[in-house]
Design an enzyme around this catalytic site. Structure first.
Site, PDB file in Angstrom:
ATOM      1  N   ASN A   1      -3.434  -2.348  -4.535  1.00 62.31           N
ATOM      2  CA  ASN A   1      -1.998  -2.211  -4.269  1.00 62.31           C
ATOM      3  C   ASN A   1      -1.452  -3.613  -4.012  1.00 62.31           C
ATOM      4  O   ASN A   1      -1.639  -4.167  -2.941  1.00 62.31           O
ATOM      5  CB  ASN A   1      -1.794  -1.302  -3.046  1.00 62.31           C
ATOM      6  N   TRP A   2      -0.805  -4.160  -5.041  1.00 59.24           N
ATOM      7  CA  TRP A   2      -0.316  -5.545  -4.919  1.00 59.24           C
ATOM      8  C   TRP A   2       0.948  -5.645  -4.072  1.00 59.24           C
ATOM      9  O   TRP A   2       1.417  -6.745  -3.781  1.00 59.24           O
ATOM     10  CB  TRP A   2      -0.014  -6.111  -6.307  1.00 59.24           C
ATOM     11  N   LYS A   3       1.560  -4.524  -3.756  1.00 62.76           N
ATOM     12  CA  LYS A   3       2.841  -4.536  -3.029  1.00 62.76           C
ATOM     13  C   LYS A   3       3.851  -5.398  -3.813  1.00 62.76           C
ATOM     14  O   LYS A   3       3.818  -5.347  -5.044  1.00 62.76           O
ATOM     15  CB  LYS A   3       2.612  -4.979  -1.580  1.00 62.76           C
TER      16      LYS A   3
ATOM     17  N   HIS B   1       3.302   5.497   0.746  1.00 61.55           N
ATOM     18  CA  HIS B   1       2.644   4.436   1.509  1.00 61.55           C
ATOM     19  C   HIS B   1       3.413   4.209   2.816  1.00 61.55           C
ATOM     20  O   HIS B   1       4.637   4.355   2.850  1.00 61.55           O
ATOM     21  CB  HIS B   1       2.621   3.154   0.675  1.00 61.55           C
TER      22      HIS B   1
ATOM     23  N   GLU C   1      -4.840   6.423   5.376  1.00 66.96           N
ATOM     24  CA  GLU C   1      -4.539   5.040   5.755  1.00 66.96           C
ATOM     25  C   GLU C   1      -4.034   4.987   7.190  1.00 66.96           C
ATOM     26  O   GLU C   1      -2.837   5.231   7.443  1.00 66.96           O
ATOM     27  CB  GLU C   1      -3.465   4.474   4.823  1.00 66.96           C
TER      28      GLU C   1
ATOM     29  N   SER D   1      -7.294  -2.776   5.454  1.00 67.02           N
ATOM     30  CA  SER D   1      -8.095  -3.992   5.648  1.00 67.02           C
ATOM     31  C   SER D   1      -9.459  -3.966   4.973  1.00 67.02           C
ATOM     32  O   SER D   1     -10.422  -4.542   5.493  1.00 67.02           O
ATOM     33  CB  SER D   1      -8.284  -4.272   7.142  1.00 67.02           C
TER      34      SER D   1
ATOM     35  N   GLY E   1      -5.061  -3.544  -0.226  1.00 69.97           N
ATOM     36  CA  GLY E   1      -3.856  -4.357  -0.309  1.00 69.97           C
ATOM     37  C   GLY E   1      -4.219  -5.836  -0.409  1.00 69.97           C
ATOM     38  O   GLY E   1      -4.545  -6.343  -1.479  1.00 69.97           O
ATOM     39  N   GLY E   2      -4.188  -6.528   0.728  1.00 73.14           N
ATOM     40  CA  GLY E   2      -4.396  -7.980   0.779  1.00 73.14           C
ATOM     41  C   GLY E   2      -5.541  -8.504  -0.087  1.00 73.14           C
ATOM     42  O   GLY E   2      -5.343  -9.445  -0.874  1.00 73.14           O
TER      43      GLY E   2
END
Ligand code: PGA
Length: 226
Positions: free
Chosen positions: A14-16, A94, A154, A193, A214-215
């Site tokens: 998920n690159w946001k 999300h 999540e 995370s 994500g990150g």
């Protein structure tokens, strides 16, 4: 209750709202070179970057979807707009959509219906205290529709940008089992995370079908090591 039947883990990036076209091209070539595992990978970039994946052989998804079919809905992206882009998954509900954009259990349920009508697999993100109300909103879906929904558990406090406080794995496994029961879900992912340092704790247990990242997904080499 369903148990996991997947032979491959589902690993979703998920690159946001990150990265531009050039960075995407570099990401694709670097990831394709460094991929180490036989997971089913899905990359969810921002909408305008989807065409960069056309020749990549990678599976793509979106991070949101209109709750309506094509029509007069300014700013919304409908499945018709996505035709030809190879979109197979839609991350819906999300916590950032819920917190910053007013997404509700009901609008998530509407989007799930739209996605399924267009053969897009919905990946519904939900924290543990939202399981019951989100499942209640799915009562408008029939059981065949519900069985196709992927659930991503999540915990908001575990998402890197909201603090990144991971729970002990036993707590996570308990929540995953609860999600499987409450949603009668075949596929349940964990998100929050996840990085190459901890991915084994989430990808090894047979109870977890995969991860939403994500990150760590912004760095293709890191993502390839999960
Ligand atoms: P994170 O994000 O991996 O950066 O914690 C996960 C998510 O928001 O889906």
């Amino acid at each position: 209750m369903h148990t996991s039947t997947r032979s491959q883990k589902l690993v979703i990036a998920n690159w946001k709202s990150n990265l531009n076209w050039k960075q995407t091209e570099d990401w694709i070539s670097s990831f394709s070179r460094s991929k180490q595992h036989n997971h089913e990978y899905v990359i969810c970039p921002p909408f305008p970057l989807l065409p960069a994946f056309r020749e990549s052989g990678l599976t793509v998804g979106v991070q949101d979807l209109s709750p309506f079919e094509a029509g007069a809905y300014t700013g919304a992206v409908s499945p018709a707009n996505l035709e030809g882009l190879g979109v197979k998954y839609a991350v819906l509900g999300h916590s950032e959509r819920r917190i910053y954009f007013g997404e509700t259990d009901q609008s998530v349920a509407q989007k799930v219906e739209i996605a399924l009508a267009h053969d897009i697999t919905p990946v519904v993100c939900v924290d543990r205290d939202g399981f019951q109300s989100q499942a209640a909103a799915f009562s408008q879906l029939n059981s065949a529709q519900r069985s196709q929904v992927v659930i991503a558990y999540e915990p908001v406090h575990a998402i890197s940008t909201f603090g990144g406080h991971e729970d002990p794995i036993a707590v996570t496994l308990e929540a995953i089992a609860e999600a499987r029961r409450v949603f009668d879900a075949h596929t349940v992912l964990y998100g929050g995370s996840v990085s190459p340092d901890n991915s084994l704790s989430y990808l090894q247990p047979s109870e977890i079908d995969g991860v939403l990242v994500g990150g760590a997904s912004l760095d293709p080499e890191k993502f390839a090591r999960l």
